[in-house]
Design a protein around this motif. Structure first.
Motif, PDB file in Angstrom:
ATOM      1  N   GLN A 198       0.835  -1.191   0.000  1.00  0.00           N
ATOM      2  CA  GLN A 198       0.000   0.000   0.000  1.00  0.00           C
ATOM      3  C   GLN A 198       0.869   1.239   0.000  1.00  0.00           C
ATOM      4  N   ARG A 199       0.376   2.292  -0.618  1.00  0.00           N
ATOM      5  CA  ARG A 199       1.100   3.556  -0.661  1.00  0.00           C
ATOM      6  C   ARG A 199       1.407   4.039   0.757  1.00  0.00           C
ATOM      7  N   SER A 200       2.648   4.402   1.002  1.00  0.00           N
ATOM      8  CA  SER A 200       3.032   4.827   2.343  1.00  0.00           C
ATOM      9  C   SER A 200       4.331   5.612   2.295  1.00  0.00           C
ATOM     10  N   THR A 201       4.450   6.590   3.182  1.00  0.00           N
ATOM     11  CA  THR A 201       5.707   7.314   3.357  1.00  0.00           C
ATOM     12  C   THR A 201       6.425   6.871   4.629  1.00  0.00           C
ATOM     13  N   GLU A 202       5.829   5.927   5.355  1.00  0.00           N
ATOM     14  CA  GLU A 202       6.434   5.434   6.593  1.00  0.00           C
ATOM     15  C   GLU A 202       7.564   4.452   6.287  1.00  0.00           C
ATOM     16  N   ARG A 203       8.563   4.406   7.139  1.00  0.00           N
ATOM     17  CA  ARG A 203       9.616   3.414   6.990  1.00  0.00           C
ATOM     18  C   ARG A 203       9.030   2.020   7.203  1.00  0.00           C
ATOM     19  N   LEU A 204       9.478   1.066   6.402  1.00  0.00           N
ATOM     20  CA  LEU A 204       9.041  -0.318   6.548  1.00  0.00           C
ATOM     21  C   LEU A 204      10.191  -1.160   7.085  1.00  0.00           C
TER      22      LEU A 204
ATOM     23  N   GLU B  44      15.731   6.691   4.759  1.00  0.00           N
ATOM     24  CA  GLU B  44      15.593   5.286   5.150  1.00  0.00           C
ATOM     25  C   GLU B  44      14.133   4.856   5.000  1.00  0.00           C
ATOM     26  N   LEU B  45      13.771   4.479   3.780  1.00  0.00           N
ATOM     27  CA  LEU B  45      12.421   3.982   3.522  1.00  0.00           C
ATOM     28  C   LEU B  45      12.260   2.561   4.038  1.00  0.00           C
ATOM     29  N   TYR B  46      13.356   1.797   4.025  1.00  0.00           N
ATOM     30  CA  TYR B  46      13.325   0.383   4.406  1.00  0.00           C
ATOM     31  C   TYR B  46      14.475   0.075   5.357  1.00  0.00           C
ATOM     32  N   ARG B  47      14.190  -0.799   6.300  1.00  0.00           N
ATOM     33  CA  ARG B  47      15.225  -1.284   7.213  1.00  0.00           C
ATOM     34  C   ARG B  47      14.997  -2.772   7.398  1.00  0.00           C
ATOM     35  N   TRP B  48      16.056  -3.540   7.467  1.00  0.00           N
ATOM     36  CA  TRP B  48      15.922  -4.993   7.558  1.00  0.00           C
ATOM     37  C   TRP B  48      16.815  -5.524   8.673  1.00  0.00           C
ATOM     38  N   ARG B  49      16.418  -6.685   9.142  1.00  0.00           N
ATOM     39  CA  ARG B  49      17.151  -7.356  10.208  1.00  0.00           C
ATOM     40  C   ARG B  49      17.287  -8.822   9.821  1.00  0.00           C
ATOM     41  N   LEU B  50      18.519  -9.351   9.875  1.00  0.00           N
ATOM     42  CA  LEU B  50      18.758 -10.744   9.518  1.00  0.00           C
ATOM     43  C   LEU B  50      18.753 -11.605  10.771  1.00  0.00           C
TER      44      LEU B  50
ATOM     45  N   MET C 216      10.200  -7.421  -4.852  1.00  0.00           N
ATOM     46  CA  MET C 216      10.667  -6.256  -4.109  1.00  0.00           C
ATOM     47  C   MET C 216      10.431  -4.963  -4.899  1.00  0.00           C
ATOM     48  N   LEU C 217      10.578  -5.019  -6.217  1.00  0.00           N
ATOM     49  CA  LEU C 217      10.267  -3.853  -7.037  1.00  0.00           C
ATOM     50  C   LEU C 217       8.777  -3.527  -6.982  1.00  0.00           C
ATOM     51  N   GLU C 218       7.953  -4.571  -6.903  1.00  0.00           N
ATOM     52  CA  GLU C 218       6.511  -4.339  -6.784  1.00  0.00           C
ATOM     53  C   GLU C 218       6.182  -3.704  -5.431  1.00  0.00           C
ATOM     54  N   VAL C 219       6.867  -4.131  -4.382  1.00  0.00           N
ATOM     55  CA  VAL C 219       6.679  -3.511  -3.067  1.00  0.00           C
ATOM     56  C   VAL C 219       7.017  -2.025  -3.148  1.00  0.00           C
ATOM     57  N   ILE C 220       8.155  -1.704  -3.770  1.00  0.00           N
ATOM     58  CA  ILE C 220       8.572  -0.307  -3.902  1.00  0.00           C
ATOM     59  C   ILE C 220       7.566   0.469  -4.746  1.00  0.00           C
ATOM     60  N   ARG C 221       7.104  -0.143  -5.829  1.00  0.00           N
ATOM     61  CA  ARG C 221       6.146   0.541  -6.707  1.00  0.00           C
ATOM     62  C   ARG C 221       4.854   0.853  -5.971  1.00  0.00           C
ATOM     63  N   GLN C 222       4.365  -0.113  -5.217  1.00  0.00           N
ATOM     64  CA  GLN C 222       3.112   0.087  -4.503  1.00  0.00           C
ATOM     65  C   GLN C 222       3.262   1.114  -3.382  1.00  0.00           C
ATOM     66  N   ARG C 223       4.399   1.107  -2.696  1.00  0.00           N
ATOM     67  CA  ARG C 223       4.570   1.990  -1.541  1.00  0.00           C
ATOM     68  C   ARG C 223       5.029   3.390  -1.933  1.00  0.00           C
ATOM     69  N   GLN C 224       5.974   3.480  -2.876  1.00  0.00           N
ATOM     70  CA  GLN C 224       6.527   4.799  -3.216  1.00  0.00           C
ATOM     71  C   GLN C 224       6.215   5.262  -4.634  1.00  0.00           C
ATOM     72  N   GLY C 225       5.661   4.393  -5.466  1.00  0.00           N
ATOM     73  CA  GLY C 225       5.262   4.828  -6.797  1.00  0.00           C
ATOM     74  C   GLY C 225       6.140   4.269  -7.901  1.00  0.00           C
ATOM     75  N   TYR C 226       5.635   4.413  -9.103  1.00  0.00           N
ATOM     76  CA  TYR C 226       6.276   3.845 -10.294  1.00  0.00           C
ATOM     77  C   TYR C 226       7.649   4.453 -10.546  1.00  0.00           C
ATOM     78  N   SER C 227       7.785   5.760 -10.326  1.00  0.00           N
ATOM     79  CA  SER C 227       9.045   6.435 -10.641  1.00  0.00           C
ATOM     80  C   SER C 227      10.214   5.859  -9.855  1.00  0.00           C
ATOM     81  N   LEU C 228      10.041   5.672  -8.559  1.00  0.00           N
ATOM     82  CA  LEU C 228      11.137   5.143  -7.747  1.00  0.00           C
ATOM     83  C   LEU C 228      11.430   3.695  -8.119  1.00  0.00           C
TER      84      LEU C 228
END
Length: 334
Positions: free
Chosen positions: A7-13, A45-51, A176-188
């Motif tokens: 979903q479209r969002s400006t929050e960090r995931l 920092e749009l995304y942060r991950w933990r292994l 992952m590109l689809e996640v980015i597209r949905q959250r931040q838009g096609y351009s990013l």
């Protein structure tokens, strides 16, 4: 869609990655690198991950390179998405303890994703019952026979409710590109794909990958030709009818070709190319916004600012201020 990951969002995931022993390095990179690229291009920092690993120790990969972990996978009430990554040796990891942990974690996690052979782990934990899922094409028949309660499909990735599954490393990049597209838009998403010079194929397994000239998700040579024309005419954009004539098809047919090849109409792709060019100028130059607008085909600075904000959720001046604050030197000590 109810899935907040898409979903479209400006929050960090934040995302947790459970990496199991003998996972391929490229599979881990397929999840992380598009997110890192999005952070780099966005300048935030749009995304942060933990292994995470089963015991918290570095996990061996098929390349004999151990991946350090942030900690051990434990059942908690955290609701951040959980991605389960596995490759060849998934059966050794499918212990009763891991299956119970996955089952318990799924009660709280907003999303649980099976990445490549991680799909098998989710099926073993009964987390895919009654849902559609995909696996690596080599394993499709065996998976379908082993789990008749799961609707096995041959797509590159599948989103079914709160479960995501992928069929390999490159399909994981698709996801992952689809996640980015949905959250931040096609351009990013487009700019991230071009960062890796990556060609995003159709999401269906019966279509093959083809060579990419500039990270374009195109199969039809007329679409590739049209995109090259777009790139050559950023300052003075071509209207759709003229673009179609140059390619040798009707405007309506070109629209259909774009939709079939990249899942977006020509004007959306063209605008994304122009806005991404503009954004680089905003970040990398001191040019005025009026000059940037003119150089990227906008009639006025105000029209440019409206499109820019709609795409990047901030104005050009906000982008410039935010990024320049980050690189300003600290004041000298007294």
């Amino acid at each position: 869609m109810e899935v907040t990951l898409l979903q479209r969002s400006t929050e960090r995931l934040d995302i947790d990655l459970l990496v199991l022993p003998d996972t391929n390095l490229i599979l881990i990179a397929s999840v992380i690198e598009p997110l890192r690229g999005a952070n780099r291009i966005a300048g935030s920092e749009l995304y942060r991950w933990r292994l995470l690993t089963p015991d918290g120790a570095p996990v061996p990969t098929t390349s004999h390179i151990a991946i350090p972990a942030h900690g051990a996978f434990r059942t908690t009430t955290e609701d951040v998405p959980l991605f389960v990554l596995a490759s060849y040796s998934w059966r050794q990891s499918a212990t009763p303890a891991i299956k119970m942990q996955l089952s318990q974690a799924a009660r709280h996690r907003s999303i649980v994703a099976g990445i490549e052979s991680g799909t098998w782990l989710l099926a073993e934990a009964s987390l895919l019952d009654g849902l559609s899922a995909t696996v690596h094409w080599e394993d499709y028949e065996d998976f379908a026979l082993a789990y008749p309660e799961v609707r096995a499909v041959k797509d590159r990735f599948v989103v079914d409710g709160k479960r995501l599954t992928t069929s390999g490393s490159l399909p994981t990049v698709d996801l992952m590109l689809e996640v980015i597209r949905q959250r931040q838009g096609y351009s990013l998403a487009l700019e991230v794909s071009r960062l890796f010079r990556y060609e995003q194929p159709s999401f269906h397994a019966d279509e093959t990958l083809s060579a990419a000239s500039a990270g374009l998700p195109a199969h039809d040579p007329r679409v590739t030709q049209a995109v090259h024309l777009m790139e050559e005419h950023i300052e003075q954009p071509l209207i759709l009818a003229r673009l179609a004539r140059r390619v040798g098809v009707s405007a309506r047919h070109l629209q259909d070709l774009f939709q079939q090849s990249i899942g977006a109409p020509p004007h959306v792709h063209y605008l994304a190319l122009r806005l991404n060019t503009a954004r680089r100028k905003v970040i990398e130059t001191t040019a005025s916004f009026a000059d940037i607008a003119a150089a990227t085909g906008f009639n006025s600075a105000s029209a440019f600012a409206r499109s820019y904000r709609a795409s990047f959720s901030e104005s050009p001046s906000e982008t410039r201020r935010r990024l320049r604050r980050r690189i300003m030197p600290l004041p000298a000590p007294p």
